[in-house]
Write a protein that holds these residues in place. Structure first.
Motif, PDB file in Angstrom:
ATOM      1  N   ALA A   4       0.830  -1.202   0.000  1.00  0.00           N
ATOM      2  CA  ALA A   4       0.000   0.000   0.000  1.00  0.00           C
ATOM      3  C   ALA A   4       0.863   1.249   0.000  1.00  0.00           C
ATOM      4  CB  ALA A   4      -0.927  -0.013   1.212  1.00  0.00           C
ATOM      5  N   ARG A 196      -4.447  -5.858  -1.273  1.00  0.00           N
ATOM      6  CA  ARG A 196      -5.437  -6.405  -0.345  1.00  0.00           C
ATOM      7  C   ARG A 196      -5.800  -7.842  -0.708  1.00  0.00           C
ATOM      8  NH1 ARG A 196      -7.509  -0.970  -0.454  1.00  0.00           N
ATOM      9  NH2 ARG A 196      -8.826  -1.495  -2.233  1.00  0.00           N
ATOM     10  N   GLN A 197      -5.939  -8.108  -2.031  1.00  0.00           N
ATOM     11  CA  GLN A 197      -6.259  -9.464  -2.468  1.00  0.00           C
ATOM     12  C   GLN A 197      -5.146 -10.428  -2.099  1.00  0.00           C
ATOM     13  OE1 GLN A 197      -8.999 -10.671  -3.697  1.00  0.00           O
ATOM     14  NE2 GLN A 197      -8.202 -12.735  -4.020  1.00  0.00           N
ATOM     15  N   GLY A 199      -3.100 -10.100   0.392  1.00  0.00           N
ATOM     16  CA  GLY A 199      -3.167 -10.310   1.832  1.00  0.00           C
ATOM     17  C   GLY A 199      -4.225 -11.343   2.199  1.00  0.00           C
TER      18      GLY A 199
END
Length: 434
Positions: A4, A196-197, A199
């Motif tokens: 991020a 995010r995916q 993670g």
């Protein structure tokens, strides 16, 4: 999350670069406007002071370009201060050329629009408040510009021509630069979504690992009990007289030992990090043993294996690497029970393992979502985890897993692992302590 932070840093650098480009356009546009107003229209204005302001803008843009070349993350406050400099330069130029009577006063709207895209919360409303205050101040304080509105003259009015030039400049720059900035922000959002995916996928792997290790612990006791019972049967005098039964008991013992080895491998992978329970070998030896072990433990009509790696290289192997390739080979055997091919070769500074089958190939929808869990055409619960786990192991090592359908039929899956991630580190001469 590191991904991020990287996505935000990349978007910030791109947006700073867009501001630098916008500032070059502003500097050139100001020089051109001063030339037309002073030399072509003969308007009386402090041209030397205005050119000095343009020079300061160019100098600031050079400093901004050097800042951009450092590659460090750009914070919101930096973009805010950069926009304030642009607002200040525009305000000084308008002060020197008629204030709010100058048709280019509406360039403030461009600064607000750019700020609305780049900034958030307090910063964007600060830009709105500052530009409004500058507009109000210019209505009272300015050097007069001998330019009347003369709107009744239509396009023959210099004021109306300047107003139209300001409108076109605003429109063109908004379309070009804000479109680019929006694209940068969309790319950042896409990288954040991918992070995010990833993670979620890693969390999914952890959950599966915990489930597998728990199941392995639970299976250990009954498998040991079965091994003891089968050993007793093997030496039982009443059963020893039946050779067929003895062969069946021996086969059962072999399969129980294989189950215990699988359980031990799961516990080893779950309980130890890579390198603690690894073995020193070479790339050619590792791949040869991998192909031999898979062929010995699976039932398949034909398995073609070729090692084209070339000059051997020391490496560190563990059960995770072996299981990753086994998953791909097992998928190929499920799709093509009669024939599976495997080739190992060197690809620059990487080990490339290509597994080919003669099956129906991948469904296009599965190829589009390759490596996602539970994406399988086998139609059974838990399907699709083999490639998912293989891709995550390869990604952890800095490698990749790709798949494609072959024109002649069948499918091909390629595993690429950097040698730097699996090679045995080279060390200098040993130092002996005294």
């Amino acid at each position: 999350m590191r991904n991020a932070r990287y996505a935000n840093a990349a978007a910030g650098l791109k947006n700073l670069h867009q501001l630098i480009q916008l500032r070059w356009v502003a500097a050139i546009g100001q020089i051109f406007t001063i030339e037309v107003a002073y030399y072509s229209l003969g308007l009386s204005m402090p041209v030397h002071e205005m050119l000095l302001v343009v020079g300061c803008l160019v100098l600031f843009n050079i400093v901004s370009l050097l800042r951009w070349r450092t590659g460090h993350a750009v914070r919101q406050v930096e973009l805010f201060l950069a926009l304030l400099i642009d607002v200040a330069v525009l305000t000084v130029q308008l002060y020197l050329s008629g204030g709010t009577g100058n048709p280019f006063v509406f360039l403030y709207l461009l600064q607000i629009a750019v700020g609305a895209v780049l900034l958030r919360g307090f910063y964007i409303w600060s830009i709105v408040a500052i530009t409004t205050a500058c507009f109000a101040a210019l209505s009272r304080f300015n050097l007069p510009l001998p330019l009347s509105a003369d709107l009744h003259l239509g396009l023959a009015s210099p004021y109306l021509l300047g107003l139209m030039a300001c409108f076109l400049l605003n429109a063109i720059l908004l379309v070009i630069f804000i479109t680019r900035i929006e694209r940068n922000l969309r790319q950042r959002d896409a990288r954040l979504a991918a992070a995010r995916q990833r993670g979620l996928e890693e969390e999914h792997i952890v959950r599966m690992g915990l489930l597998a290790s728990g199941a392995a612990h639970e299976l250990g006791t009954p498998l040991s009990t079965m091994a003891v019972i089968l050993g007793d049967w093997r030496h039982d005098a009443r059963l020893a007289a039946d050779p067929v039964l003895q062969d069946e008991i021996a086969e059962m013992q072999t399969q129980v030992q294989r189950c215990k080895a699988i359980v031990s491998g799961i516990l080893l992978s779950a309980g130890e990090t890579r390198g603690e329970a690894s073995a020193q070998t070479t790339v050619r030896t590792f791949v040869d043993a991998l192909a031999r072990d898979w062929r010995a433990s699976r039932t398949i009509a034909a398995f073609e294996y070729e090692n084209r790696f070339g000059a051997d290289t020391p490496m560190v192997s563990d059960t995770t690497l072996q299981q990753m390739v086994f998953n791909v080979l097992d998928n190929a055997r499920d799709a093509s029970p009669d024939w599976v091919g495997m080739v190992a070769e060197r690809d620059a500074e990487a080990l490339r393992i290509t597994v080919t089958d003669a099956g129906p190939g991948f469904d296009p929808a599965i190829l589009m979502r390759l490596g996602k869990p539970y994406q399988s055409s086998k139609g059974r619960p838990g399907g699709g985890l083999g490639l998912f786990l293989a891709m995550n192991v390869a990604r952890t090592l800095g490698g990749s897993v790709t798949a494609r359908n072959l024109p002649v039929g069948g499918a091909e899956v390629t595993i690429r692992l950097p040698l730097s991630a699996i090679a045995l580190p080279t060390t200098g001469p040993a130092h002996h302590g005294r």
